[in-house]
Design a protein around this motif. Structure first.
Motif, PDB file in Angstrom:
ATOM      1  N   GLY A  32     -22.523  -2.697  -1.303  1.00  0.00           N
ATOM      2  CA  GLY A  32     -23.746  -2.026  -0.903  1.00  0.00           C
ATOM      3  C   GLY A  32     -23.613  -0.530  -0.809  1.00  0.00           C
ATOM      4  O   GLY A  32     -24.604   0.177  -0.620  1.00  0.00           O
ATOM      5  N   SER A  33     -22.391  -0.004  -0.918  1.00  0.00           N
ATOM      6  CA  SER A  33     -22.168   1.435  -0.899  1.00  0.00           C
ATOM      7  C   SER A  33     -20.750   1.698  -1.382  1.00  0.00           C
ATOM      8  O   SER A  33     -19.937   0.780  -1.490  1.00  0.00           O
ATOM      9  N   PHE A  34     -20.452   2.948  -1.661  1.00  0.00           N
ATOM     10  CA  PHE A  34     -19.094   3.304  -2.066  1.00  0.00           C
ATOM     11  C   PHE A  34     -18.206   3.364  -0.835  1.00  0.00           C
ATOM     12  O   PHE A  34     -18.540   4.014   0.160  1.00  0.00           O
ATOM     13  N   ARG A  35     -17.080   2.707  -0.863  1.00  0.00           N
ATOM     14  CA  ARG A  35     -16.173   2.638   0.277  1.00  0.00           C
ATOM     15  C   ARG A  35     -14.881   3.369  -0.046  1.00  0.00           C
ATOM     16  O   ARG A  35     -14.033   2.868  -0.786  1.00  0.00           O
ATOM     17  N   TRP A  36     -14.744   4.563   0.504  1.00  0.00           N
ATOM     18  CA  TRP A  36     -13.540   5.345   0.241  1.00  0.00           C
ATOM     19  C   TRP A  36     -12.307   4.679   0.835  1.00  0.00           C
ATOM     20  O   TRP A  36     -11.180   4.880   0.348  1.00  0.00           O
ATOM     21  N   GLU A  37     -12.495   3.865   1.880  1.00  0.00           N
ATOM     22  CA  GLU A  37     -11.342   3.185   2.487  1.00  0.00           C
ATOM     23  C   GLU A  37     -10.657   2.264   1.475  1.00  0.00           C
ATOM     24  O   GLU A  37      -9.421   2.165   1.451  1.00  0.00           O
ATOM     25  N   THR A  38     -11.463   1.584   0.651  1.00  0.00           N
ATOM     26  CA  THR A  38     -10.896   0.684  -0.349  1.00  0.00           C
ATOM     27  C   THR A  38     -10.123   1.465  -1.398  1.00  0.00           C
ATOM     28  O   THR A  38      -9.015   1.069  -1.794  1.00  0.00           O
ATOM     29  N   LEU A  39     -10.701   2.567  -1.869  1.00  0.00           N
ATOM     30  CA  LEU A  39     -10.007   3.413  -2.845  1.00  0.00           C
ATOM     31  C   LEU A  39      -8.685   3.918  -2.281  1.00  0.00           C
ATOM     32  O   LEU A  39      -7.667   3.934  -2.975  1.00  0.00           O
ATOM     33  N   THR A  40      -8.698   4.311  -1.013  1.00  0.00           N
ATOM     34  CA  THR A  40      -7.479   4.829  -0.386  1.00  0.00           C
ATOM     35  C   THR A  40      -6.394   3.764  -0.331  1.00  0.00           C
ATOM     36  O   THR A  40      -5.245   4.002  -0.738  1.00  0.00           O
ATOM     37  N   LEU A  41      -6.725   2.577   0.183  1.00  0.00           N
ATOM     38  CA  LEU A  41      -5.716   1.521   0.295  1.00  0.00           C
ATOM     39  C   LEU A  41      -5.216   1.079  -1.077  1.00  0.00           C
ATOM     40  O   LEU A  41      -4.027   0.791  -1.246  1.00  0.00           O
ATOM     41  N   ALA A  42      -6.112   1.015  -2.053  1.00  0.00           N
ATOM     42  CA  ALA A  42      -5.694   0.611  -3.396  1.00  0.00           C
ATOM     43  C   ALA A  42      -4.715   1.608  -3.995  1.00  0.00           C
ATOM     44  O   ALA A  42      -3.823   1.234  -4.760  1.00  0.00           O
ATOM     45  N   THR A  43      -4.861   2.884  -3.649  1.00  0.00           N
ATOM     46  CA  THR A  43      -3.992   3.927  -4.202  1.00  0.00           C
ATOM     47  C   THR A  43      -2.642   3.985  -3.508  1.00  0.00           C
ATOM     48  O   THR A  43      -1.614   4.212  -4.163  1.00  0.00           O
ATOM     49  N   VAL A  44      -2.622   3.774  -2.204  1.00  0.00           N
ATOM     50  CA  VAL A  44      -1.399   4.039  -1.431  1.00  0.00           C
ATOM     51  C   VAL A  44      -0.548   2.800  -1.175  1.00  0.00           C
ATOM     52  O   VAL A  44       0.528   2.910  -0.563  1.00  0.00           O
ATOM     53  N   SER A  45      -0.971   1.626  -1.631  1.00  0.00           N
ATOM     54  CA  SER A  45      -0.252   0.391  -1.289  1.00  0.00           C
ATOM     55  C   SER A  45       0.873   0.050  -2.247  1.00  0.00           C
ATOM     56  O   SER A  45       1.527  -0.992  -2.089  1.00  0.00           O
ATOM     57  N   PHE A  46       1.141   0.898  -3.234  1.00  0.00           N
ATOM     58  CA  PHE A  46       2.151   0.547  -4.241  1.00  0.00           C
ATOM     59  C   PHE A  46       3.546   0.290  -3.672  1.00  0.00           C
ATOM     60  O   PHE A  46       4.266  -0.562  -4.205  1.00  0.00           O
ATOM     61  N   PRO A  47       3.988   0.960  -2.573  1.00  0.00           N
ATOM     62  CA  PRO A  47       5.317   0.610  -2.050  1.00  0.00           C
ATOM     63  C   PRO A  47       5.391  -0.828  -1.539  1.00  0.00           C
ATOM     64  O   PRO A  47       6.446  -1.468  -1.630  1.00  0.00           O
ATOM     65  N   ILE A  48       4.291  -1.343  -1.007  1.00  0.00           N
ATOM     66  CA  ILE A  48       4.271  -2.720  -0.504  1.00  0.00           C
ATOM     67  C   ILE A  48       4.480  -3.696  -1.654  1.00  0.00           C
ATOM     68  O   ILE A  48       5.301  -4.619  -1.578  1.00  0.00           O
ATOM     69  N   TYR A  49       3.741  -3.497  -2.738  1.00  0.00           N
ATOM     70  CA  TYR A  49       3.801  -4.429  -3.856  1.00  0.00           C
ATOM     71  C   TYR A  49       5.114  -4.292  -4.630  1.00  0.00           C
ATOM     72  O   TYR A  49       5.640  -5.288  -5.129  1.00  0.00           O
ATOM     73  N   ALA A  50       5.624  -3.080  -4.710  1.00  0.00           N
ATOM     74  CA  ALA A  50       6.928  -2.895  -5.351  1.00  0.00           C
ATOM     75  C   ALA A  50       8.019  -3.597  -4.549  1.00  0.00           C
ATOM     76  O   ALA A  50       8.928  -4.220  -5.120  1.00  0.00           O
ATOM     77  N   LYS A  51       7.911  -3.524  -3.230  1.00  0.00           N
ATOM     78  CA  LYS A  51       8.880  -4.214  -2.374  1.00  0.00           C
ATOM     79  C   LYS A  51       8.775  -5.720  -2.541  1.00  0.00           C
ATOM     80  O   LYS A  51       9.797  -6.433  -2.588  1.00  0.00           O
TER      81      LYS A  51
END
Length: 563
Positions: A419-438
């Motif tokens: 229903g709107s643009f959610r910057w929180e989602t963009l932020t988490l999608a960008t910064v979560s790479f260390p979790i997935y690499a681990k």
């Protein structure tokens, strides 16, 4: 927290807010088709030899974008199949006769002419007492004859008292083997219901949960019925980002998987057929993602799954960086385990072609979370070493046209859902790479990370969990300074500078979020923290407590339960 049935497409929560379930509108189909065209056009642009730049950054962009584009196309394919309606004539007829027409028979449920025995499991492991009480209260109040079981791996006397006071049965096992899956399997050795529902301690079920799900089991090949995870605690950046990240999945992707008999279990808000679970030897215990593995095993045995998008339980998204990191690590580990140890495309897997593709998408999904790592490094390669991913003959506007055709349409698609643009989602999608690499590294090396409850928090600083992100923020910030100095000296603003500044802002927003969270950690009186997890005991003794006789004995009694 709980909601009541409003219509097939809307629900109303306890505060009177309308909660929409999923419908596949013509406009959404149009947006999906346009987004698919944008994805294909962008990929053709990247593969064009005339657009190719320096080998290293081009290879990094190509690898990352290939993974992202592949996932996007497969998701679009699934989304476009989401118009499938699992409720047929048999379902509606079974629902019509599920509850007796004569009041004298109480809340007894009948399916295909026989009385049902339904167990409702609430799994507990150190969650906040008030949260547990809210969920158990709702579970006991479910319409339809059932028996509520509180499966307490946290071994809390307070939880035991709540169960007794509310009229639920309480089970305490003193060995933590198998984590949540082991907890459920242990309860199945005591409870004897033909069907059983599972709720995490922080998911409050709707009173009509059983009424809406049980009729599907009139089809004897249905193994489980899954409903969405919806969240009511969207008051932090982390909880909002984590919740919105799953919106498209629960509203459209899971629905589309119905068409391929590939909708999978998500661990809570689900009802199982007992005989199906018995056939596969119980809930899968060899993974922290027991839900996906259990669904995969059932599908390999020829069982059918059903997903409905109606919101029938409302729970809590992870509110802190620690909780989010542990949740995503657990989920990603399960996906990578399937990819590396149980490849769906192996000829040994007894899956249909559609199921193979869907489980491959599940197994590879978290690779998309590692892609930002490659893309974050591309601008610094140009800024420091003058290495460009695209040919100098490609103008910024040409690149932007194709780039927006892919990414902007993905944002439009997400906007259509949320229903709107959610910057929180963009932020988490960008910064979560260390979790997935681990997670990927843990699976490759066979490292066991242990079990962590999503909602259980601690007083640890959030910065203990985001050291790589902080280092990247510092690096990108310094690189931005260098880039701006270079552009001022050259008299022109480059795409690499704009790209790097954008990445810096996104990483900086996450670091600011961590500072705010740490402030709350230092002043714990400003929030209520869940109870701390306790160390598992080794004595494998089982305590089964019978509820206090606050009201008459339930109509249906489990067999073989000690008093």
């Amino acid at each position: 927290m709980t909601s009541t049935l409003h219509s097939n497409l809307t629900r109303v929560d306890g505060r009177g807010n309308t909660i929409r379930a999923s419908e596949t509108s013509a406009l959404f189909i149009l947006v999906s088709v346009i987004a698919t065209i944008g994805v294909v056009a962008y990929m053709l642009f990247l593969l064009n030899p005339d657009a190719r730049g320096d080998l290293l950054p081009y290879s990094m962009v190509l690898v990352a974008e290939t993974i992202l584009v592949g996932q996007a196309l497969l998701s679009m394919w699934t989304i476009l199949a989401s118009g499938y309606e699992p409720r047929g004539f048999a379902y509606h007829e079974a629902k019509r006769t599920l509850l007796p027409s004569t009041p004298s028979r109480g809340d007894e449920m009948m399916l295909a002419g026989r009385t049902l025995l339904v167990d409702v499991f609430v799994t507990v492991y150190g969650e906040d007492i008030a949260t547990v009480e809210r969920t158990v209260t709702a579970a006991v109040a479910l319409r339809g004859a059932h028996r509520t079981w509180v499966l307490d791996d946290g071994r809390s006397d307070d939880v035991k008292e709540i169960a007794a006071r509310l009229g639920a049965w309480y089970v305490r096992r003193l060995s933590g083997n198998g984590a949540k899956a082991g907890n459920i399997n242990h309860a199945l050795s005591i409870a004897k219901g033909e069907f059983f529902a599972v709720f995490d301690a922080d998911f409050v079920p709707d009173p009509d949960f059983l009424i809406e799900t049980i009729p599907f089991f009139v089809e004897e090949n249905v193994a489980f019925v899954q409903t969405p995870q919806a969240y009511g605690n969207l008051h932090t950046v982390i909880s909002r980002g984590a919740a919105y990240m799953q919106s498209v999945f629960y509203r459209f992707v899971q629905r589309g998987r119905n068409r391929f008999n590939a909708a999978f279990c998500v661990g809570t808000n689900v009802v199982f057929r007992r005989s199906a679970i018995d056939e596969i030897g119980g809930i899968h215990t060899d993974s922290k993602s027991e839900d996906v593995w259990t669904a995969l095993t059932l599908h390999e045995r020829g069982w059918t799954s059903v997903y409905i998008a109606d919101i029938l339980a409302v729970g809590d998204a992870p509110e802190t960086i620690e909780a989010y990191s542990k949740q995503q690590l657990r989920w990603a580990t399960g996906g990578f385990e399937i990819l590396l140890t149980h490849n769906p495309f192996s000829p040994r897997r007894k899956l249909t072609g559609d199921q193979r593709i869907q489980y491959f998408v599940t197994a590879t999904f978290y690779l998309t979370g590692i892609c930002p790592l490659l893309l974050l490094l591309v601008p610094p390669l140009e800024i420091y070493f003058d290495l460009r991913p695209m040919n100098l003959g490609v103008t910024v506007w040409t690149w932007a046209l194709f780039y927006c055709g892919f990414y902007l349409m993905q944002i439009v698609l997400a906007w259509f859902v949320v229903g709107s643009f959610r910057w929180e989602t963009l932020t988490l999608a960008t910064v979560s790479f260390p979790i997935y690499a681990k997670a990927l590294w843990n699976v490759l090396t066979g490292k066991d990370t242990g079990w962590h409850v999503t909602g259980a928090a601690s007083r640890r600083s959030p910065f203990e969990f985001i050291v790589p992100q902080v280092l990247f923020f510092v690096f990108l910030a310094l690189t931005s300074v260098v880039a701006i100095y270079r552009d001022v000296h050259n008299g022109t603003l480059t795409l690499a500078t704009a790209w790097n500044l954008t990445n810096t802002v996104i990483m900086g927003a996450f670091v600011v979020t961590a500072f705010r969270e740490q402030h709350l950690t230092r002043y714990p009186d400003r929030r209520t923290l869940p109870a701390q997890e306790t160390e598992p005991m080794t004595n494998p003794v089982t305590i089964v407590a019978r509820p206090l006789p606050r009201h008459p004995e339930p109509v249906l009694l489990a067999q073989g339960v000690t008093k």
